[in-house]
Design a protein around this motif. Structure first.
Motif, PDB file in Angstrom:
ATOM      1  N   LEU A 139      12.205 -20.856  -3.040  1.00 52.07           N
ATOM      2  CA  LEU A 139      12.181 -20.928  -1.583  1.00 52.07           C
ATOM      3  C   LEU A 139      11.102 -20.015  -1.008  1.00 52.07           C
ATOM      4  N   GLU A 147      20.777 -26.972  -0.519  1.00 52.02           N
ATOM      5  CA  GLU A 147      20.919 -27.032   0.927  1.00 52.02           C
ATOM      6  C   GLU A 147      19.782 -26.295   1.648  1.00 52.02           C
ATOM      7  N   MET A 148      19.454 -25.085   1.192  1.00 48.68           N
ATOM      8  CA  MET A 148      18.398 -24.314   1.846  1.00 48.68           C
ATOM      9  C   MET A 148      17.035 -24.982   1.672  1.00 48.68           C
ATOM     10  N   PHE A 154      16.562 -28.121   1.405  1.00 40.27           N
ATOM     11  CA  PHE A 154      16.580 -29.268   2.317  1.00 40.27           C
ATOM     12  C   PHE A 154      16.181 -28.833   3.732  1.00 40.27           C
ATOM     13  N   ILE A 155      16.695 -27.693   4.180  1.00 44.11           N
ATOM     14  CA  ILE A 155      16.352 -27.192   5.517  1.00 44.11           C
ATOM     15  C   ILE A 155      14.864 -26.880   5.605  1.00 44.11           C
ATOM     16  N   PHE A 156      14.319 -26.256   4.551  1.00 47.66           N
ATOM     17  CA  PHE A 156      12.889 -25.946   4.531  1.00 47.66           C
ATOM     18  C   PHE A 156      12.056 -27.230   4.583  1.00 47.66           C
ATOM     19  N   LEU A 210      13.010 -30.103   5.778  1.00 51.77           N
ATOM     20  CA  LEU A 210      13.203 -30.731   7.088  1.00 51.77           C
ATOM     21  C   LEU A 210      12.293 -30.082   8.135  1.00 51.77           C
ATOM     22  N   GLY A 211      12.189 -28.745   8.079  1.00 51.80           N
ATOM     23  CA  GLY A 211      11.304 -28.050   9.011  1.00 51.80           C
ATOM     24  C   GLY A 211       9.849 -28.457   8.830  1.00 51.80           C
ATOM     25  N   THR A 212       9.423 -28.589   7.580  1.00 50.96           N
ATOM     26  CA  THR A 212       8.044 -29.030   7.317  1.00 50.96           C
ATOM     27  C   THR A 212       7.830 -30.446   7.834  1.00 50.96           C
ATOM     28  N   THR A 213       8.830 -31.302   7.647  1.00 53.99           N
ATOM     29  CA  THR A 213       8.730 -32.685   8.124  1.00 53.99           C
ATOM     30  C   THR A 213       8.568 -32.741   9.631  1.00 53.99           C
TER      31      THR A 213
END
Length: 287
Positions: free
Chosen positions: A12, A169-170, A172-174, A176-179
């Protein structure tokens, strides 16, 4: 054993750092691609108008010319109508053709013609001079290619983690933020912003608006076209017309200059006997 020999928390950190480095590289690539100096050839009135107020300001200049020649009449409510006199330029003819089908409010005319082909040609000219950045889908993708590479590595790690039943999960959040950031950049396709040279040119225009043609590579900004290019229709040399038409635009230019069609020069208060608005029957501004 950790996937790829890297623990989840460490990956991460590496991913977040990689994204930051990738965006920095993309920013440097963008600056290198659009590095330019001041325009070499003199800029026309339409190009100055675009830099001062965007596409709508170019329409303002054409409207001012039509009002000056009597091809268009303006009521105090802002309604425009054609008189039968043809326009001289492609954009002027488009305005006259639109008004021949029926009177329109000035704001409607601007909204309908702000994407006219002649205005696109003006924007292309400014892009070739290095004053505006052309943001196409391909260009944005190339600039953000380093981010896409890091993002792809993150996706591969995510799929691998899911297959191994590891907590993702974390990550995925990272991802999603890049997306979200990438989608926001692609959403800006077709928009444009000033380069460093464009921002400097804007500042110089504001500083030398009264003698811009003497200090900058621009044509002589004289007459109605020059005044409106710099100050919008609020600078039209007839107080009644300027008050009637200098209303808030449906689309406002958000370039570095921050100008809109409502900013005007002191000449907007002058009114001569040959102006486009008079009490006689041949005026361009009706009751």
């Amino acid at each position: 054993m950790e996937p790829w020999g890297i623990s989840g928390p460490l990956f991460l950190w590496l991913y977040a750092g990689g994204v930051v480095v990738a965006f920095t590289l993309g920013w440097m690539l963008r600056k290198a691609i659009w590095r330019s100096g001041p325009p070499a050839e003199p800029m026309g009135v339409e190009e100055v108008a675009f830099m001062r107020g965007g596409p709508v300001r170019v329409v303002d200049v054409a409207l001012a010319q039509l009002l000056q020649t009597g091809a268009v009449r303006a009521q105090r409510s802002g309604i425009l109508s054609a008189t039968g006199t043809p326009g001289r330029t492609e954009l002027e003819r488009a305005i006259v053709d639109l008004l021949r089908r029926g009177p329109e409010h000035a704001r409607t005319v601007k909204a309908k013609l702000r994407r006219h082909s002649s205005i696109k040609a003006v924007r292309a000219s400014l892009q070739s001079r290095g004053l505006l950045k052309p943001d196409s889908f391909t260009q944005i993708s190339v600039v953000h290619l380093p981010v896409l590479v890091v993002f792809g590595i993150g996706i591969a790690r995510f799929v691998n983690g899911v297959n191994l039943n590891r907590p993702v999960e974390m990550l995925f959040i990272f991802l999603l933020g890049t997306t979200v950031i990438l989608l926001f950049r692609w959403w800006q396709v077709g928009k444009h912003s000033e380069t460093q040279a464009g921002t400097k040119f804007q500042r110089d225009l504001r500083s030398h608006r009264t003698d811009a043609s003497l200090r900058l590579p621009v044509v002589a900004l004289t007459g109605v076209a020059g005044m409106v290019a710099l100050g919008g229709l609020a600078a039209f040399p007839d107080e009644t017309v300027s008050v009637a038409l200098a209303t808030s635009d449906p689309y406002r230019w958000t370039g570095g200059g921050g100008s809109s069609s409502s900013d005007s020069s002191s000449s907007s208060s002058s009114c001569s006997s040959s102006s486009s608005c008079s009490s006689g029957g041949g005026s361009s501004c009706g009751g």
